[in-house]
Design an enzyme around this catalytic site. Structure first.
Site, PDB file in Angstrom:
ATOM      1  N   HIS A 168       0.758  -1.106  -0.061  1.00 47.85           N
ATOM      2  CA  HIS A 168       0.079  -0.049   0.165  1.00 47.85           C
ATOM      3  C   HIS A 168       0.602   1.091  -0.056  1.00 47.85           C
ATOM      4  O   HIS A 168       0.392   2.274  -0.031  1.00 47.85           O
ATOM      5  CB  HIS A 168      -0.879   0.001   1.243  1.00 47.85           C
ATOM      6  CG  HIS A 168      -2.019   0.783   1.098  1.00 47.85           C
ATOM      7  ND1 HIS A 168      -2.079   2.056   1.988  1.00 47.85           N
ATOM      8  CD2 HIS A 168      -3.416   0.538   0.686  1.00 47.85           C
ATOM      9  CE1 HIS A 168      -3.277   2.591   1.451  1.00 47.85           C
ATOM     10  NE2 HIS A 168      -4.067   1.924   0.768  1.00 47.85           N
ATOM     11  N   ASP A 187      17.333   9.468  -8.168  1.00 53.51           N
ATOM     12  CA  ASP A 187      18.816   9.629  -8.229  1.00 53.51           C
ATOM     13  C   ASP A 187      19.256   9.544  -6.566  1.00 53.51           C
ATOM     14  O   ASP A 187      20.244  10.147  -6.266  1.00 53.51           O
ATOM     15  CB  ASP A 187      19.262  10.883  -8.633  1.00 53.51           C
ATOM     16  CG  ASP A 187      19.149  10.979 -10.228  1.00 53.51           C
ATOM     17  OD1 ASP A 187      19.242  10.145 -10.647  1.00 53.51           O
ATOM     18  OD2 ASP A 187      18.827  12.130 -10.762  1.00 53.51           O
ATOM     19  N   LYS A 198       3.058   4.394  -1.216  1.00 51.73           N
ATOM     20  CA  LYS A 198       3.285   4.953  -2.432  1.00 51.73           C
ATOM     21  C   LYS A 198       4.206   6.160  -2.255  1.00 51.73           C
ATOM     22  O   LYS A 198       4.374   6.979  -1.432  1.00 51.73           O
ATOM     23  CB  LYS A 198       2.106   6.132  -2.762  1.00 51.73           C
ATOM     24  CG  LYS A 198       0.681   5.072  -2.354  1.00 51.73           C
ATOM     25  CD  LYS A 198       0.101   5.303  -1.133  1.00 51.73           C
ATOM     26  CE  LYS A 198      -1.288   4.921  -0.955  1.00 51.73           C
ATOM     27  NZ  LYS A 198      -1.812   3.728  -1.626  1.00 51.73           N
TER      28      LYS A 198
END
Length: 554
Positions: A277, A284, A279
């Site tokens: 779940h 870099d 996100k």
């Protein structure tokens, strides 16, 4: 009869060089002389006996106040004698040498002791060596277990730069709220500025569609990812592999075109239930986003979201990279959760030991929490523990904005149970005099059982103890509803999907809803920052929503 020192070593002595033999003779004679003096002093009244001075190396041995010999000079002379003893100049020496630094003498003493009855030291060398090797292996071997964390850029824990941060939001079309940093614009900026590496953790994909006018932001983000892959940026995607929320055609296309590498993490296979779940976007190992928005065009234009961006901040990005690396490892074929995560995955930063950094020109502290527990190497704060400790730390105010709040598990089928961990922390904070405000979402998919639990929290206010006669803690609950967007009905939209908390000192921005499953078996992360400016920005967002026309009393 005078006490005599029995020289056991002399009885079992190996063959030695003349210099070593002479050393033992000197030591023996001096010990006998000293013990004779001790015996004489022991059995006679020192006050009636004339003071006797013993000469060692033509220097007098002093006495203590009670007549006993002062050992200082004797011990130092003995030490000096052991370090340097005369040698025969005929053997090529300069007249003085130390047998402790004579390699040949050491070999003779330890390894060539004549017949078996004279072997004293050699048998002891074997067990001592074995024990020493075991200790060395126990202490140092784990330090060489670094190859498991493959990092394209050297990770850093020291924050020596001024990190730029932005609070970002998605505002559903039709809401009059203003934001300086839109989620989609922030994502596109991160992706377009990626030079070498782009690591993304996502629940599912639903960006590239043209079925609705408001899907334009999703297409723009997806096009930015394609551009990054085509210009040579190495893209890696760790996505959920068991939820079946999407066919994930968009990530499959990226793999097909050679633009990205994708691994799926099947949390259910690993720990019995749950999903990815999380996100976040990591560019870099320097710039990052963490927040509530999914890789779904709806999260950019039809759902209310809150997140944070750290720009050019390698120390924070390095810490987040360790979480991505753990996901990447768990995405391998037939992967298993390590019984003990390698040292290279550990973090020194948690609630008890926050990392210090400069953020937007001001001192700040931070750490990143994560769940579920089996995914966390040593040092990583569990997401639930972070929430509880932040509430425990609060003295005046706790403001919570989440989509779901239910003190139970929801997705364990017949094994669902009451789960009061966060509920108890809220009650405890209010009992201590803290003002708790909860802004909970209401939409087509809200669970009916949520309202009674929220009412039970709100009703405790009248029973809380009073401080200073008038002041007392309280729990206030409001419901936030996003109105429909005209006549257009889009499934799973028009909801406040944010997941954050702010106190007078700390800002918490996470990816998990507040029910038991999200902390027991679901992968999620949260950014925790202690800084006045950061808390003020997030508090302003909460107060705006709390006082808006879309917020109603429970």
């Amino acid at each position: 009869m005078p006490l005599r020192l029995i020289n056991f070593r002399q009885q079992r002595r190996c063959r030695q060089s003349p210099s070593v033999a002479r050393l033992e003779s000197i030591v023996l004679n001096r010990r006998e002389l000293l013990l004779d003096h001790f015996q004489y002093s022991l059995f006679q009244n020192s006050s009636e006996i004339p003071m006797t001075t013993i000469l060692i190396n033509d220097r007098p041995m002093r006495h203590t106040h009670d007549g006993r010999a002062d050992m200082t000079n004797f011990e130092m002379d003995l030490f000096d004698t052991r370090i340097e003893v005369p040698t025969s100049k005929n053997s090529g020496g300069d007249g003085m040498h130390s047998p402790y630094y004579d390699e040949e003498s050491s070999k003779k003493r330890c390894c060539k002791c004549g017949n078996s009855r004279n072997r004293i030291i050699k048998p002891a060398c074997v067990p001592i060596s074995i024990v020493s090797l075991f200790i060395i292996a126990l202490v140092f071997l784990p330090l060489f277990n670094e190859e498991d964390l493959a990092s394209p850029i050297k990770l850093t824990t020291g924050c020596s730069v001024d990190c730029k941060t932005f609070l970002v939001e998605s505002i559903p079309i039709g809401l009059p709220f203003k934001t300086n940093n839109h989620t989609a614009e922030a994502w596109i900026n991160i992706i377009d500025n990626s030079k070498q590496y782009l690591d993304i953790s996502v629940m599912y994909w639903n960006l590239n569609t043209s079925d609705y006018k408001s899907s334009v932001y999703g297409r723009r983000v997806y096009e930015a990812i394609i551009r990054a892959g085509k210009r040579g940026v190495k893209i890696r995607i760790a996505q959920d592999g068991a939820s079946n929320l999407s066919d994930n055609k968009e990530s499959a296309y990226l793999v097909q075109e050679g633009l990205a590498e994708v691994r799926e993490i099947n949390v259910t296979r690993l720990i019995g239930s749950g999903i990815i779940h999380t996100k976040f976007i990591l560019s870099d190992i320097a710039t990052l986003y963490i927040g509530s928005a999914n890789m779904d065009w709806k999260s950019l234009s039809e759902v209310k979201e809150v997140g944070v961006v750290f720009q050019e901040c390698p120390c924070v990005a390095s810490d987040l990279y360790k979480i991505f690396a753990a996901y990447w490892k768990l995405g391998e074929n037939d992967s298993v959760i390590p019984e003990k995560w390698p040292i290279s995955y550990r973090t020194p930063f948690n609630f008890s030991s926050m990392a210090k950094l400069t953020m937007d020109g001001e001192p700040a502290e931070y750490f990143i929490s994560s769940s579920p527990g089996p995914f966390n190497p040593k040092g990583r704060e569990h997401d639930l523990a972070a929430i509880q400790k932040i509430m425990k730390d609060a003295r005046k105010s706790v403001c919570i904005s989440v989509m779901d709040y239910i003190p139970s598990t929801l997705y364990m089928k017949k094994s669902n149970r009451f789960w009061p961990e966060i509920d108890d922390s809220i009650r405890d904070a209010a009992y201590r005099g803290v003002n708790v405000r909860m802004l909970i979402s209401h939409w087509d998919h809200s669970r009916k059982e949520m309202i009674p639990f929220l009412k039970s929290l709100q009703t405790i206010t009248d029973g809380l103890p009073r401080y200073n006669r008038t002041e007392h803690g309280q729990v206030q609950v409001r419901i936030f509803t996003v109105p429909p967007n005209g006549k257009e009905k889009i499934p799973f939209t028009r909801v406040n999907h944010a997941k954050y908390m702010v106190t007078e000192d700390i800002a918490y921005i996470g990816t998990s809803n507040w029910s038991g499953d999200y902390f027991i078996s679901t992968a999620g992360v949260a950014m925790v920052v202690r800084q006045p400016s950061a808390t003020k920005r997030l508090q302003n967002v909460f107060d705006r929503d709390w006082n808006s026309e879309y917020s109603k009393d429970l």
